[in-house]
Design a protein around this motif. Structure first.
Motif, PDB file in Angstrom:
ATOM      1  N   MET A 263     -59.187 -93.893 -12.774  1.00 43.81           N
ATOM      2  CA  MET A 263     -57.793 -93.074 -12.423  1.00 43.81           C
ATOM      3  C   MET A 263     -57.994 -92.178 -13.157  1.00 43.81           C
ATOM      4  SD  MET A 263     -54.332 -95.405 -14.085  1.00 43.81           S
ATOM      5  CE  MET A 263     -52.691 -94.682 -14.297  1.00 43.81           C
ATOM      6  N   LYS A 264     -56.916 -90.910 -12.422  1.00 46.70           N
ATOM      7  CA  LYS A 264     -57.193 -89.821 -12.899  1.00 46.70           C
ATOM      8  C   LYS A 264     -55.488 -89.535 -13.119  1.00 46.70           C
ATOM      9  CE  LYS A 264     -61.136 -88.271  -9.908  1.00 46.70           C
ATOM     10  NZ  LYS A 264     -61.573 -89.465 -10.189  1.00 46.70           N
ATOM     11  N   VAL A 265     -55.372 -89.041 -14.056  1.00 47.74           N
ATOM     12  CA  VAL A 265     -54.132 -87.727 -14.787  1.00 47.74           C
ATOM     13  C   VAL A 265     -53.061 -87.360 -15.254  1.00 47.74           C
ATOM     14  CG1 VAL A 265     -52.910 -89.014 -16.492  1.00 47.74           C
ATOM     15  CG2 VAL A 265     -53.799 -90.828 -15.674  1.00 47.74           C
ATOM     16  N   ALA A 266     -51.840 -86.742 -14.553  1.00 47.46           N
ATOM     17  CA  ALA A 266     -51.603 -85.697 -14.788  1.00 47.46           C
ATOM     18  C   ALA A 266     -50.860 -85.739 -15.769  1.00 47.46           C
ATOM     19  CB  ALA A 266     -51.339 -84.215 -13.788  1.00 47.46           C
ATOM     20  N   TRP A 267     -50.529 -84.999 -17.027  1.00 46.32           N
ATOM     21  CA  TRP A 267     -49.010 -85.269 -17.907  1.00 46.32           C
ATOM     22  C   TRP A 267     -48.150 -83.827 -17.655  1.00 46.32           C
ATOM     23  CZ3 TRP A 267     -48.345 -89.457 -20.184  1.00 46.32           C
ATOM     24  CH2 TRP A 267     -49.130 -90.511 -20.329  1.00 46.32           C
ATOM     25  N   PHE A 268     -46.954 -84.161 -16.836  1.00 43.05           N
ATOM     26  CA  PHE A 268     -45.555 -82.978 -16.239  1.00 43.05           C
ATOM     27  C   PHE A 268     -44.848 -83.383 -17.434  1.00 43.05           C
ATOM     28  CE2 PHE A 268     -41.351 -83.842 -14.305  1.00 43.05           C
ATOM     29  CZ  PHE A 268     -42.158 -81.938 -14.197  1.00 43.05           C
ATOM     30  N   SER A 269     -44.452 -82.253 -17.853  1.00 43.26           N
ATOM     31  CA  SER A 269     -43.887 -82.301 -19.327  1.00 43.26           C
ATOM     32  C   SER A 269     -42.140 -81.686 -19.185  1.00 43.26           C
ATOM     33  CB  SER A 269     -44.266 -81.630 -20.386  1.00 43.26           C
ATOM     34  OG  SER A 269     -43.980 -80.305 -19.476  1.00 43.26           O
ATOM     35  N   CYS A 270     -42.449 -81.345 -17.948  1.00 46.26           N
ATOM     36  CA  CYS A 270     -40.697 -80.783 -17.404  1.00 46.26           C
ATOM     37  C   CYS A 270     -40.414 -79.167 -18.065  1.00 46.26           C
ATOM     38  CB  CYS A 270     -39.407 -81.691 -17.508  1.00 46.26           C
ATOM     39  SG  CYS A 270     -38.696 -82.374 -16.051  1.00 46.26           S
ATOM     40  N   GLY A 271     -42.059 -78.507 -17.577  1.00 44.26           N
ATOM     41  CA  GLY A 271     -42.350 -77.220 -17.374  1.00 44.26           C
ATOM     42  C   GLY A 271     -42.659 -77.034 -17.496  1.00 44.26           C
ATOM     43  N   ALA A 272     -42.569 -75.681 -16.740  1.00 38.60           N
ATOM     44  CA  ALA A 272     -42.996 -75.008 -15.576  1.00 38.60           C
ATOM     45  C   ALA A 272     -44.845 -74.918 -15.591  1.00 38.60           C
ATOM     46  CB  ALA A 272     -43.185 -73.148 -15.864  1.00 38.60           C
ATOM     47  N   THR A 273     -45.289 -74.829 -16.698  1.00 43.44           N
ATOM     48  CA  THR A 273     -46.742 -74.438 -16.619  1.00 43.44           C
ATOM     49  C   THR A 273     -47.503 -76.186 -16.289  1.00 43.44           C
ATOM     50  OG1 THR A 273     -46.848 -75.078 -19.029  1.00 43.44           O
ATOM     51  CG2 THR A 273     -47.579 -72.648 -18.029  1.00 43.44           C
ATOM     52  N   SER A 274     -47.420 -76.752 -16.519  1.00 48.16           N
ATOM     53  CA  SER A 274     -47.472 -78.545 -16.946  1.00 48.16           C
ATOM     54  C   SER A 274     -46.716 -78.578 -14.785  1.00 48.16           C
ATOM     55  CB  SER A 274     -46.569 -79.297 -17.456  1.00 48.16           C
ATOM     56  OG  SER A 274     -45.157 -79.750 -16.738  1.00 48.16           O
ATOM     57  N   ALA A 275     -45.654 -78.329 -14.413  1.00 51.01           N
ATOM     58  CA  ALA A 275     -45.160 -78.522 -12.312  1.00 51.01           C
ATOM     59  C   ALA A 275     -46.169 -77.923 -12.050  1.00 51.01           C
ATOM     60  CB  ALA A 275     -44.121 -78.237 -12.907  1.00 51.01           C
ATOM     61  N   VAL A 276     -47.000 -76.553 -12.847  1.00 52.96           N
ATOM     62  CA  VAL A 276     -47.591 -76.189 -11.743  1.00 52.96           C
ATOM     63  C   VAL A 276     -49.292 -75.991 -11.443  1.00 52.96           C
ATOM     64  CG1 VAL A 276     -48.922 -73.847 -10.981  1.00 52.96           C
ATOM     65  CG2 VAL A 276     -46.880 -73.635 -11.755  1.00 52.96           C
ATOM     66  N   ALA A 277     -49.163 -76.864 -12.877  1.00 48.17           N
ATOM     67  CA  ALA A 277     -50.001 -77.788 -13.099  1.00 48.17           C
ATOM     68  C   ALA A 277     -50.726 -78.868 -12.090  1.00 48.17           C
ATOM     69  CB  ALA A 277     -51.201 -77.938 -14.807  1.00 48.17           C
ATOM     70  N   CYS A 278     -49.996 -79.642 -12.004  1.00 49.56           N
ATOM     71  CA  CYS A 278     -49.980 -81.034 -11.303  1.00 49.56           C
ATOM     72  C   CYS A 278     -50.161 -80.711  -9.798  1.00 49.56           C
ATOM     73  CB  CYS A 278     -48.502 -81.868 -11.382  1.00 49.56           C
ATOM     74  SG  CYS A 278     -48.547 -82.147 -12.965  1.00 49.56           S
ATOM     75  N   LYS A 279     -48.959 -80.066  -9.496  1.00 43.23           N
ATOM     76  CA  LYS A 279     -49.344 -79.023  -8.265  1.00 43.23           C
ATOM     77  C   LYS A 279     -51.003 -78.523  -7.538  1.00 43.23           C
ATOM     78  CE  LYS A 279     -47.563 -78.211  -3.393  1.00 43.23           C
ATOM     79  NZ  LYS A 279     -47.069 -78.461  -3.212  1.00 43.23           N
TER      80      LYS A 279
END
Length: 238
Positions: A1-17
């Protein structure tokens, strides 16, 4: 399983994308603390449309930061804050225990401080594969703001108000200057935390209780501005 943590911050949003470009099956998760700005819900929904994928919301049994502080009678120390441990860390650890995870995508940005964090993350949790797409693509926070702007996504309200991070309103790890901004922008939250401090006999600041905080204490950080570079266009390349 591969997981990304989204924090509602700009950097986490771009990292998820960027993470979704590497792993289309990537699961994206957000830990709700109960104390974030209401605009986070709008930003989360906008990002879901951008990702083309639902963001799964996880939450502690505690209501919010105030609930943790009052029940634990503890705010913070040099070793961390009670709310971070209970509302975020323990929720993540429970999720890890219940799921078979092999890879994590993190939103650490370009820069010595965040690159050191990335190094420590790999050292501390060697059982997982850790990917840092912002560092790998030479992106800092200002460039991430630009990427979101290009994608037509309005920044979270806390950024628009000039805060450097989209943390809980009235983060107990903030300094004097930060709390003076909270007093101005969110007077009800300021008064609520000041009252809680007196009730438990501890302050989130080193020198003052919040109700003693001088209006000119602390420093005002320069507001972040989107900054576009040649790297910003990478995210929209197919």
């Amino acid at each position: 399983m591969k997981v990304a943590w989204f924090s509602c911050g700009a950097t986490s949003a771009v990292a998820c994308k960027l993470g979704l470009k590497l792993y289309p099956e990537l699961g994206i998760y957000y830990i709700e603390t109960g104390s974030h700005h209401p605009d986070n819900k709008r930003f989360l929904k906008d990002c879901e449309k951008w990702f083309g994928k639902e963001i799964v919301v996880l939450k502690s049994e505690y209501k919010d930061v105030a609930d943790v502080v009052l029940k634990k009678r503890f705010i913070n120390s040099p070793y961390g804050a009670a709310c971070t441990k209970i509302l975020k860390t323990q929720v993540r650890q429970k999720f890890e225990y219940e799921n078979d995870i092999d890879t994590y995508i993190w939103g650490f940005e370009k820069g010595k401080k965040e690159e050191n964090r990335a190094f420590r993350m790999r050292q501390r949790y060697p059982n997982f594969k850790h990917i840092f797409p912002l560092i790998d693509n030479n992106l800092d926070k200002e460039e991430c703001l630009c990427i979101l702007k290009r994608a037509g996504i309005d920044l979270p309200e806390m950024y628009r108000l000039g805060y450097h991070n989209n943390n809980c309103i009235g983060c107990v790890k903030g300094g004097a200057g930060y709390w003076n901004r909270i007093r101005k922008d969110f007077p009800d939250q300021f008064k609520k935390m000041a009252k809680i401090e007196r009730e438990i006999g501890h302050s989130c600041l080193k020198k003052y209780f919040l109700d003693e905080l001088p209006l000119d204490a602390g420093r005002n950080e320069k507001e972040l501005e989107p900054r576009c570079s040649i790297f910003c266009g990478l995210i929209n390349e197919e």
